[in-house]
Design an enzyme around this catalytic site. Structure first.
Site, short mmCIF file in Angstrom:
data_model
loop_
_atom_site.label_atom_id
_atom_site.label_comp_id
_atom_site.label_asym_id
_atom_site.label_seq_id
_atom_site.Cartn_x
_atom_site.Cartn_y
_atom_site.Cartn_z
N ASP A 1 0.81 -1.22 0.00
CA ASP A 1 0.00 0.00 0.00
C ASP A 1 0.84 1.27 0.00
OD1 ASP A 1 -2.32 -1.62 0.22
OD2 ASP A 1 -1.91 -1.81 2.35
N LYS B 1 2.20 1.96 -5.10
CA LYS B 1 2.85 1.41 -6.31
C LYS B 1 1.94 1.50 -7.53
CE LYS B 1 3.34 -2.54 -4.37
NZ LYS B 1 2.91 -2.23 -3.01
N GLY C 1 -4.09 -4.90 -3.86
CA GLY C 1 -5.23 -4.08 -4.25
C GLY C 1 -4.75 -2.67 -4.39
N HIS C 2 -5.06 -2.05 -5.50
CA HIS C 2 -4.82 -0.63 -5.55
C HIS C 2 -5.88 0.07 -6.36
CE1 HIS C 2 -1.98 -2.42 -8.54
NE2 HIS C 2 -2.80 -1.75 -9.31
N GLN D 1 2.44 -5.94 -2.85
CA GLN D 1 2.81 -5.92 -1.42
C GLN D 1 4.15 -5.19 -1.24
OE1 GLN D 1 1.91 -9.49 -2.50
NE2 GLN D 1 -0.15 -8.74 -2.26
P1 IMP Z 1 -1.99 -12.81 2.68
O1 IMP Z 1 -1.12 -12.29 1.60
O2 IMP Z 1 -3.46 -12.64 2.40
O3 IMP Z 1 -1.63 -14.22 3.05
O4 IMP Z 1 -1.73 -11.92 3.99
C1 IMP Z 1 -0.50 -11.95 4.68
C2 IMP Z 1 -0.17 -10.57 5.26
O5 IMP Z 1 0.13 -9.68 4.20
C3 IMP Z 1 -1.31 -9.92 6.03
O6 IMP Z 1 -0.75 -9.13 7.06
C4 IMP Z 1 -1.96 -9.01 5.00
O7 IMP Z 1 -2.63 -7.94 5.60
C5 IMP Z 1 -0.74 -8.55 4.24
N1 IMP Z 1 -1.02 -8.18 2.84
C6 IMP Z 1 -1.22 -9.02 1.81
N2 IMP Z 1 -1.43 -8.33 0.67
C7 IMP Z 1 -1.32 -7.04 0.99
C8 IMP Z 1 -1.38 -5.83 0.22
O8 IMP Z 1 -1.54 -5.82 -1.00
N3 IMP Z 1 -1.22 -4.66 0.91
C9 IMP Z 1 -0.99 -4.65 2.24
N4 IMP Z 1 -0.91 -5.74 3.00
C10 IMP Z 1 -1.07 -6.93 2.37
MG MG Z 2 -2.89 -2.13 -1.65
#
Ligand code: IMP
Ligand code: MG
Length: 416
Positions: free
Chosen positions: A13, A16, A40-41, A216
């Site tokens: 977040d 990017k 997600g963006h 990420q």
């Molecule tokens: P997962 O990727 O859903 O397995 O989540 C693992 C960790 O990464 C958690 O703390 C999520 O909140 C974080 N996370 C995963 N994708 C994103 C993202 O795109 N932005 C921010 N945090 C993320």
């Molecule tokens: Mg995001």
């Protein structure tokens, strides 16, 4: 030959998507290499808002958009995004790796169930089935995109996966029905499924330019992040090689994107977290809610220990900084440049989560500034001091500043 990679220097977040949207115009192809719909963006163009999870936002610039083999792709989500982008004729621009793995419905249930079993030790995942899909990949029981095109093979593979993962599942899954449904989904984008590695390498050979878009941030990297509070892929530049299938020499220039403060979604250490009014103010002003889950993000001061680690790890050549406008109007702005752990001051990032949880940030305090009023490029002195400090500490120049949510609010400071 020309490539550029964009990666996150914090916990995701960082903005990017917006930076990619801004610079995609200079490239022929935009390629993602890891993660899935956990990302997600949001891109705002004029009054339209586009929310992306899988497809690179470069598609808004009518760029070829590649979903690399390192990704885990939820076909239902992909179908939704294709529908959302109807006006942009996405099928003309989309290339999906036949080797990418598929997120199945049972992965999403596993994601929830495993989190529940962990109890207070949960990671706080996005619930999109990312971890379990990567687990199946490495357990050699994953479903690949190419498998979607062969219904009988798909059924066989689903049966094996369910035989092994069934003990953690409460719902009943019918392999025949699942195979039918997912085969149908696969046929919807059959023409877009190709060997993306070969495509990228041939494109580079013929002089095309490519932008690699990371999802990420570095501190969520499964190897180099704050394990186990991480995602299940390599979010640092290392992920590009395995997630695209190209030569190391094709990844040379890397833009690291950072937010002017720090946010984190989910559990895990966060030394500079602000659980007070200032934190709430930034949360509200910065609209810090997850694009994928809607969860409010945890907010804190900028942590340069984290940023510097990420820069050194990936060999970041330039910084893009976002949301510095959100810090306008505060009395003072702080930046952590070291930690105090067990009485000792260090600029090194501890590997042990327990040490990180004890880390007390050592701050430098800056006087606040007002939002630049007479022209975006007229950066207030105090804001400039803040930016200079970041450049000096990280030994990396800032080349892009984003001063707001709109495409028009991004300022290119120096030629990249
Ligand atoms: P997962 O990727 O859903 O397995 O989540 C693992 C960790 O990464 C958690 O703390 C999520 O909140 C974080 N996370 C995963 N994708 C994103 C993202 O795109 N932005 C921010 N945090 C993320
Ligand atoms: Mg995001």
């Amino acid at each position: 030959m020309k490539t550029l990679a964009v990666i996150g220097l914090q916990f995701g977040d960082e903005g990017k998507g917006k930076i990619v949207d801004y610079i995609a115009r200079y490239f022929d192809i935009v390629a993602r290499y890891q993660g899935g719909a956990n990302a997600g963006h949001t891109v705002k163009i004029g009054d339209s808002i586009y929310k992306f999870h899988l497809i690179p936002s470069g598609i808004l610039n009518h760029k070829i958009s590649v979903l690399g083999n390192g990704m885990v792709i939820d076909p239902l989500e992909l179908q939704d995004e294709i529908n959302m982008l109807k006006g942009f004729n996405p099928k003309k621009y989309l290339k999906i790796s036949e080797r990418a793995h598929v997120v199945m419905p049972y992965h999403k249930e596993l994601d929830r169930n495993i989190e529940e079993l962990k109890g207070s030790e949960k990671v706080g995942t996005t619930g999109m089935g990312i971890g379990p899909a990567y687990e199946d990949k490495y357990a050699r029981i994953g479903i690949r995109i190419i498998d979607l095109l062969d219904k009988d093979l798909l059924k066989k593979k689903i049966e094996i996966a369910l035989r092994i993962r069934g003990r953690y599942l409460n719902s009943q899954y019918d392999p025949v029905k699942l195979a039918e449904e997912y085969h149908k989904l696969g046929l919807n984008f059959k023409k877009n499924i190709i060997d993306t590695s070969d495509y990228i390498n041939r494109s580079l050979k013929s002089g095309k330019t490519i932008l690699f878009e990371g999802a990420q941030g570095t501190h969520l990297d499964v190897d180099f992040g704050m394990y186990p509070y991480v995602t299940s892929s390599n979010t640092s530049a290392a992920g590009i090689l395995t997630g695209i299938g190209t030569k190391p020499c094709h990844v040379r220039k890397i833009i690291g994107v950072m937010k002017a403060y720090t946010t984190r979604v989910g559990e895990g250490p966060f030394p500079t977290e602000l659980r007070n009014d200032i934190g709430n103010k930034i949360l509200t002003k910065g609209n810090e809610y997850g694009t994928t889950t809607g969860r409010p993000r945890r907010v804190g001061w900028l942590d340069l220990v984290l940023v510097k680690y990420a820069i050194d790890l990936s060999g970041v050549s330039e910084i893009a900084i976002s949301k510095i406008d959100i810090l306008s109007g505060l009395d003072e702005v702080k930046v952590a440049h070291a930690y105090k752990i067990n009485g000792k001051t260090t600029r090194n990032l501890p590997v042990k989560i327990e040490d990180l949880q004890k880390a007390e940030p050592v701050y430098k305090t800056f006087k606040g500034w007002e939002y630049p009023t007479n022209g975006k490029k007229n950066i207030p002195d105090e804001m400039m001091k803040y930016l200079n400090f970041i450049e000096k500490y990280t030994e990396t120049r800032i080349s892009i500043i984003s001063l707001g949510a709109k495409r028009e609010d991004t300022v290119l400071l120096k030629r990249i």
